[in-house]
Design an enzyme around this catalytic site. Sequence first.
Site, PDB file in Angstrom:
ATOM      1  N   SER A   1       0.828  -1.202   0.000  1.00  0.00           N
ATOM      2  CA  SER A   1       0.000   0.000   0.000  1.00  0.00           C
ATOM      3  C   SER A   1       0.870   1.263   0.000  1.00  0.00           C
ATOM      4  O   SER A   1       1.651   1.467  -0.917  1.00  0.00           O
ATOM      5  CB  SER A   1      -0.965  -0.039   1.193  1.00  0.00           C
ATOM      6  OG  SER A   1      -1.968   0.940   1.081  1.00  0.00           O
TER       7      SER A   1
ATOM      8  N   ASP B   1      -9.320  -5.999  -4.670  1.00  0.00           N
ATOM      9  CA  ASP B   1      -8.778  -4.914  -3.833  1.00  0.00           C
ATOM     10  C   ASP B   1      -9.716  -3.708  -3.918  1.00  0.00           C
ATOM     11  O   ASP B   1      -9.952  -3.169  -5.003  1.00  0.00           O
ATOM     12  CB  ASP B   1      -7.380  -4.536  -4.312  1.00  0.00           C
ATOM     13  CG  ASP B   1      -6.648  -3.626  -3.325  1.00  0.00           C
ATOM     14  OD1 ASP B   1      -7.278  -2.687  -2.787  1.00  0.00           O
ATOM     15  OD2 ASP B   1      -5.447  -3.848  -3.097  1.00  0.00           O
TER      16      ASP B   1
ATOM     17  N   HIS C   1      -7.596  -5.685   0.395  1.00  0.00           N
ATOM     18  CA  HIS C   1      -6.344  -4.932   0.335  1.00  0.00           C
ATOM     19  C   HIS C   1      -5.239  -5.518   1.220  1.00  0.00           C
ATOM     20  O   HIS C   1      -4.062  -5.285   0.966  1.00  0.00           O
ATOM     21  CB  HIS C   1      -6.619  -3.486   0.753  1.00  0.00           C
ATOM     22  CG  HIS C   1      -5.509  -2.531   0.450  1.00  0.00           C
ATOM     23  ND1 HIS C   1      -5.035  -2.307  -0.829  1.00  0.00           N
ATOM     24  CD2 HIS C   1      -4.776  -1.721   1.266  1.00  0.00           C
ATOM     25  CE1 HIS C   1      -4.065  -1.401  -0.793  1.00  0.00           C
ATOM     26  NE2 HIS C   1      -3.882  -1.038   0.456  1.00  0.00           N
TER      27      HIS C   1
END
Length: 351
Positions: free
Chosen positions: A206, A294, A331
Site C-alpha cells: 500500500s 482490492d 487490500h
Amino acid sequence: MKKRNVRRDGSPSGQKPPKVQQKKKEQTSTSWKKIILLSLTAVAMLGFSVKILPEIIQQVAFMYRLRLPYFVDLSQPADFSLNHTVNMYVSSEEGISLGVWLTVPESQWKEAQGKDLNWYQESLGDGNPVFIYFHGNTKNRAAPHRIGVSKVLSTLGYHVVVPDYRGFGDSTGEPTEDGLTTDALYIYNWVKARSGSSLVVIWGHSLGTAVSTNLAVKLLEKGVVLDGVILEGTFNPAREKIPVNPLFWFYYSLPGIKYLFIGDGKLFESPVFPNEENIKKMKSPILFLHSEDDHLARIENVEELREIGASAQNKDRVKLVKFDGSKGYLHNGLYRDAKLPGVIKDFVASL
C-alpha cells in the site's frame, strides 16, 4: 367614570398600532445583524482552518495516530507469537527514533531463544536473503496482516526487518513523504551494513509501495540498484487517489482549498508519491502482487503500472501475479493465500 376601550392588539383605542413599515425595518435590522455575525464567524473559522486544517489532513492522510491494536507493548514481539524476533530502536536522523522488529528464519527459532540484539544483527550476514517490509498507512508493525507477512517470509528461510515510520507505532516524529523516504533509506543502509553479500529484497504494501519506489530512485541517484522489489496492493497517484481515509480527498476537493495554504497551489506537503515516474526509472526486478477484489487500489491501474515497468525494463524483470477476487483478500489479505510462498520463492530464485 367613562370606560376605556382597549383594542384586541393590546393598544388603547385612542392610539394607532405600530406601522407595518416599522416592523419591517426592525426585522431587516435583525437580519443584517445575523448576517454580519455569521460573516464574522465564517472569517474566524477560516482563519482557524488555515491554522489547523493542514495538520488535520496530514493526520488523516497518513492515519498514523490510529495506533491499533491498543494497549500493546511493541517492545515485546513475543507477545504477538513472534518468538524468534527482537525489538530495537534506530535513529534515522537527529530527533527521530524508529521502532523496528527483526525476525530470523523460522529454522533458527530455537537458537534465537535468549539471544541479544547483537546476535540478531550478526545473523543478517549468514547468507539467507533479507526482506525489508515497508507497511501501509494505518496502525503499526503489530497489525495482523504485517505479522502474517513476516511469518510467511520467516517460514521460507528469510530474515525480515519491519520498521515503523516516524510517527507510527512507538516511533517518534511526524510523517511526511520526505521523512518516510529518509527513514526507508536509513533502514536499507543499516541492513546492508550488516548483511554482507546476502540478497536484500524490499517488500512494500500500500503506502509502503510508494515509499519503496521512492527509495529505489534515491538509491539509483547514488548508483545503487536494489536486488528486488515486491509491490503489494500498490496504487498510482497519477491516475487514482491515494488509498487513504476519504476525508483527505473530501478536503482536497473543496474549491480553492489548496490555495489557502501555499500560493503556488501545492497542498502543504501533501503526499505526492510519484509511483509511475519512479517505476519508469527503476532498474530492479519488480514483482507486483494484487488481489482482483482490492477495494482501495484498482487492479486496472496496477496492470498499467506493470506495463510501464515492463516497457522501461523487460517483461521478464517486471511481473504481476493476480489473486482470485473470490477469495476475499481485499487490500490486506494476500498473506493468507496458499500459493504466495511459491510465488515468493520463485521471485527470490530469479534474482
